[in-house]
Design a protein around this motif. Structure first.
Motif, PDB file in Angstrom:
ATOM      1  N   GLY A 229      -8.695   0.334  -5.401  1.00 47.24           N
ATOM      2  CA  GLY A 229      -9.150  -1.014  -5.716  1.00 47.24           C
ATOM      3  C   GLY A 229      -8.071  -2.068  -5.565  1.00 47.24           C
ATOM      4  N   VAL A 230      -7.128  -1.892  -4.615  1.00 45.37           N
ATOM      5  CA  VAL A 230      -6.071  -2.888  -4.377  1.00 45.37           C
ATOM      6  C   VAL A 230      -6.568  -3.871  -3.320  1.00 45.37           C
ATOM      7  CG1 VAL A 230      -3.655  -3.273  -3.798  1.00 45.37           C
ATOM      8  CG2 VAL A 230      -4.356  -1.102  -4.836  1.00 45.37           C
ATOM      9  N   GLU A 231      -6.794  -5.092  -3.712  1.00 38.30           N
ATOM     10  CA  GLU A 231      -7.418  -6.074  -2.831  1.00 38.30           C
ATOM     11  C   GLU A 231      -6.569  -6.345  -1.584  1.00 38.30           C
ATOM     12  OE1 GLU A 231      -9.340 -10.588  -3.156  1.00 38.30           O
ATOM     13  OE2 GLU A 231      -8.414  -9.634  -4.894  1.00 38.30           O
ATOM     14  N   ASN A 232      -7.210  -6.246  -0.413  1.00 39.01           N
ATOM     15  CA  ASN A 232      -6.597  -6.571   0.883  1.00 39.01           C
ATOM     16  C   ASN A 232      -5.305  -5.799   1.164  1.00 39.01           C
ATOM     17  OD1 ASN A 232      -8.608  -8.510   1.443  1.00 39.01           O
ATOM     18  ND2 ASN A 232      -7.483 -10.078   0.305  1.00 39.01           N
ATOM     19  N   ILE A 233      -5.185  -4.593   0.651  1.00 36.77           N
ATOM     20  CA  ILE A 233      -3.944  -3.843   0.843  1.00 36.77           C
ATOM     21  C   ILE A 233      -3.702  -3.512   2.315  1.00 36.77           C
ATOM     22  CG2 ILE A 233      -5.058  -1.623   0.351  1.00 36.77           C
ATOM     23  CD1 ILE A 233      -1.413  -2.624  -0.417  1.00 36.77           C
ATOM     24  N   THR A 234      -4.769  -3.313   3.096  1.00 37.31           N
ATOM     25  CA  THR A 234      -4.563  -2.970   4.507  1.00 37.31           C
ATOM     26  C   THR A 234      -4.065  -4.161   5.319  1.00 37.31           C
ATOM     27  OG1 THR A 234      -6.896  -3.413   5.026  1.00 37.31           O
ATOM     28  CG2 THR A 234      -6.309  -1.145   4.475  1.00 37.31           C
ATOM     29  N   GLU A 235      -4.267  -5.374   4.800  1.00 34.72           N
ATOM     30  CA  GLU A 235      -3.773  -6.556   5.491  1.00 34.72           C
ATOM     31  C   GLU A 235      -2.368  -6.931   5.018  1.00 34.72           C
ATOM     32  OE1 GLU A 235      -5.332  -7.899   7.997  1.00 34.72           O
ATOM     33  OE2 GLU A 235      -6.919  -6.398   7.715  1.00 34.72           O
ATOM     34  N   ARG A 236      -2.049  -6.619   3.778  1.00 34.04           N
ATOM     35  CA  ARG A 236      -0.771  -7.043   3.200  1.00 34.04           C
ATOM     36  C   ARG A 236       0.331  -6.010   3.411  1.00 34.04           C
ATOM     37  NH1 ARG A 236      -2.854  -9.516  -2.558  1.00 34.04           N
ATOM     38  NH2 ARG A 236      -0.815 -10.533  -2.586  1.00 34.04           N
ATOM     39  N   CYS A 237      -0.068  -4.818   3.803  1.00 37.23           N
ATOM     40  CA  CYS A 237       0.905  -3.745   4.018  1.00 37.23           C
ATOM     41  C   CYS A 237       0.915  -3.354   5.489  1.00 37.23           C
ATOM     42  CB  CYS A 237       0.532  -2.550   3.140  1.00 37.23           C
ATOM     43  SG  CYS A 237       1.610  -1.134   3.304  1.00 37.23           S
ATOM     44  N   ARG A 238       2.089  -2.979   6.007  1.00 39.86           N
ATOM     45  CA  ARG A 238       2.208  -2.564   7.403  1.00 39.86           C
ATOM     46  C   ARG A 238       2.786  -1.163   7.486  1.00 39.86           C
ATOM     47  NH1 ARG A 238       5.721  -7.787   8.908  1.00 39.86           N
ATOM     48  NH2 ARG A 238       6.860  -6.813   7.184  1.00 39.86           N
ATOM     49  N   THR A 239       2.416  -0.467   8.542  1.00 40.02           N
ATOM     50  CA  THR A 239       2.989   0.854   8.754  1.00 40.02           C
ATOM     51  C   THR A 239       4.509   0.749   8.854  1.00 40.02           C
ATOM     52  OG1 THR A 239       1.055   1.781   9.845  1.00 40.02           O
ATOM     53  CG2 THR A 239       3.177   2.762  10.407  1.00 40.02           C
ATOM     54  N   GLY A 240       5.198   1.587   8.098  1.00 40.18           N
ATOM     55  CA  GLY A 240       6.655   1.557   8.072  1.00 40.18           C
ATOM     56  C   GLY A 240       7.223   0.859   6.864  1.00 40.18           C
ATOM     57  N   ASP A 241       6.410   0.046   6.166  1.00 33.36           N
ATOM     58  CA  ASP A 241       6.880  -0.621   4.953  1.00 33.36           C
ATOM     59  C   ASP A 241       7.230   0.402   3.877  1.00 33.36           C
ATOM     60  OD1 ASP A 241       6.579  -3.141   5.962  1.00 33.36           O
ATOM     61  OD2 ASP A 241       4.784  -3.650   4.824  1.00 33.36           O
TER      62      ASP A 241
END
Length: 610
Positions: A229-241
């Protein structure tokens, strides 16, 4: 399912250059799906951007399209069975969930409805399947209950699996990570979560889901830390972060500093140490320092949760929500099916008590979701105040008698207690007593054994039951206070309404006074009084509940050691004094201030005694 973002970085996500130098640390909040703290690099799996295409079929192509859809169902079923067999014997709870998904592939909501839409609308299978999902979703739109609402996610999982089979370029969960990673996606299927066990996955984050979603349940079974339930996590996080995932508090730190990483590693060490300390309490008696015993029981929905009941040292089952066995079936369960479930529960917990609540549907667990066409017409303008729980059972007597026969037969194998939901009138209780009496006579005539002294109790969850508690107590063997509904009805607050949900206050003085009044009325008639709402498993609220004189608190199994620890470091006098002070409060804020003060003043003593 999801597609992998930046595949090359997935395989070698250890490189420092995958994280931008100017990325500022950021903290996000979600819901604790599974406890644990892990630090690692992210792999983001994004939803497919491919739009479903709708096209019309010629009549002669309809049968071939239906066969293509059936082939996708067969392939999806085989894939789940293969994955299930790989983990056979290791994860009983998880396998039960996978079994439900295998059954769901054959459910008429998906299989028949899609096939019918292909024929009636002359449309392709992908579009018909998405339309079938939309029609199912409409039935779930007004459900407020978190557990039932999250079951729609299981339907979505199955539909997504079928869409992948229908697609020529379906993407399975990625494999072959070069190092341990934290995977991030809009959502995962329980099958994906099981696959994580054999991959280098430290934990996962999702945008969807709640504490009772099956993905979260599987994660807890695997011991895999998760925040959902983390809002917009796929937009705010990037692969490698770099990510810190705190599955205890539902917190996510993106691009944390080295100091933050060290701090969370220390938090993790402290949590592990506390968990080890709690393990000492699991098999200790649930009593105060001066010898007051309080039964700490478990709330469960499915039989497979028995393992957790025994593991966490529960004093039996305080609430078995029998309705979930009805929703999981294609047809209404017959007497033998119910008897088998109840018998297994009672035998497994003997000599501890097993309290089984009779069918509790209606309200936010819509009766129209029950198998069988006779319930499809039960559309109500205000179901929360309508034909729900015991009212439905009294209307559908054949359904009720079937369950009562199974319950009474199972009572011959251990200590089974029957709990009647939403009793609001003495006349309702009298009707139920007549029906139970007749069922007992029938079983006696048939020579079927049962416990003639079986305990019958009622849920106290509406204000009228509180007001008439002294009268009702004279008619039953025990009370169980259902605070989830009692709070909702007494404060006129719909938990599912976003505009007023914040006003839903378990510590409202009116609620606590109703609990106190119910306890006093029950004890005056010599019966035990339990509490089985969400309040029971909240350590912050437990002191006042214990001080109000409740004989039993029933909660999720994992909360039992926490409440037991508090109980064993308290005295009955202090708890009673606290409750007396709190009953004089004027609002919930004042109540919380007193509880804060009490917990802070006793924390040092608890640490010393530990």
């Amino acid at each position: 399912m999801a597609g992998v973002e930046e595949t090359e970085q997935v395989k070698g996500a250890t490189r420092e250059d995958t994280q931008a130098a100017d990325r500022e640390p950021e903290t996000l909040y979600g819901i604790s799906g599974s406890p644990g703290i892990v630090v690692g690099r992210a792999v983001v799996l994004r939803p497919r951007s491919d739009d479903l295409v709708r096209y019309r079929l010629e009549k002669e192509a309809i049968q071939a399209e239906q066969e293509r859809f059936q082939e996708a169902v067969d392939q999806a079923e085989q894939e789940l069975k293969d994955l299930r067999s790989k983990f056979e014997g290791d994860l009983s709870d998880t396998l039960t969930i996978m079994d439900s998904h295998i059954r769901m592939l054959r459910d008429r909501m998906i299989l028949d409805q899609t096939a019918n839409l292909i024929e009636q609308k002359q449309i392709n299978a992908e579009w018909a399947l998405s339309r079938a999902l939309y029609l199912v979703k409409k039935k779930f739109d007004h459900i407020a209950d978190e557990y039932i609402r999250d079951r729609f996610a299981d339907v979505e999982y199955v539909v997504n699996l079928l869409q992948e089979q229908l697609s020529e370029h379906g993407q399975q969960f990625p494999t072959g990570f070069a190092e341990p990673v934290i995977v991030v996606s809009e959502d995962f299927t329980p099958a994906d979560t099981v696959r994580m066990q054999s991959e280098k996955v430290l934990g996962f984050l999702t945008e969807k889901g709640g504490t009772t979603s099956h993905t979260a349940i599987v994660a807890r079974s695997l011991g895999l830390p998760a925040v959902v339930g983390v809002e917009n996590i796929t937009e705010r996080c990037r692969t490698g972060d770099m990510i810190i995932l705190d599955g205890y508090d539902g917190r996510v730190c993106l691009s944390p500093t080295m100091d933050q990483q060290k701090l969370y590693q220390e938090y993790d060490r402290q949590h592990r140490a506390f968990s080890e300390e709690l393990s000492w309490y699991i098999h200790l008696a649930s009593e105060t320092l001066d010898g007051l015993r309080v039964r700490l029981s478990a709330n469960i929905e499915i039989p497979n949760e028995i393992e957790g009941v025994t593991y966490y040292g529960a004093d039996g089952i305080g609430l078995f929500r029998s309705e979930f066995g009805y929703f999981q079936q294609k047809h209404l369960p017959d007497e033998e099916t119910l008897f088998s479930v109840y018998q297994d529960l009672v035998i497994a917990l003997d000599p501890q008590p097993v309290t089984i609540r009779t069918l509790d549907v209606g309200g936010d667990k819509l009766a129209i979701q029950l198998p069988g066409n006779k319930f499809k017409a039960l559309h109500e303008r205000n179901p929360a105040l309508g034909l729900r729980s015991i009212r439905l059972s009294l209307r559908e007597k054949t359904l009720f008698v079937t369950q009562l026969r199974a319950l009474l037969r199972a009572s011959a194998f251990g200590r089974l207690r029957i709990l009647l939901p939403l009793i609001s009138l003495l006349s309702e209780l009298k009707q139920v007593q007549e029906i139970i009496g007749q069922v007992m006579m029938d079983l006696t005539d048939e020579g079927v054994p049962f416990d003639p002294d079986i305990e019958i109790g009622i849920m106290v969850e509406v204000p009228s039951a509180v007001t008439m508690a002294d009268v009702l107590a004279a008619e039953v063997d025990f009370f169980s206070i259902g605070t989830n509904d009692l709070i909702q009805y007494s404060l006129a607050i719909d938990r599912g309404n976003e505009y007023v949900a914040k006003m839903y206050d378990p510590l409202h003085p009116a609620v606590l006074r109703m609990i106190s009044r119910t306890v006093e009325a029950g004890h005056a008639q010599g019966i035990e009084v339990a509490l089985c709402g969400e309040m029971a498993g909240d350590v912050f609220m437990a002191p006042v509940l214990l001080g109000l004189g409740l004989d039993e608190l029933s909660m999720r199994p994992s909360a039992i050691p926490h409440v037991k620890r508090l109980l064993r470091h308290s005295t009955s006098r202090r708890l009673t004094d606290l409750a007396k002070q709190i009953l004089k409060c004027g609002d919930g804020m004042e109540t919380r201030a007193l509880l804060d003060c009490y917990l802070a003043s006793n924390a040092g003593e608890w640490r010393e005694r530990s």
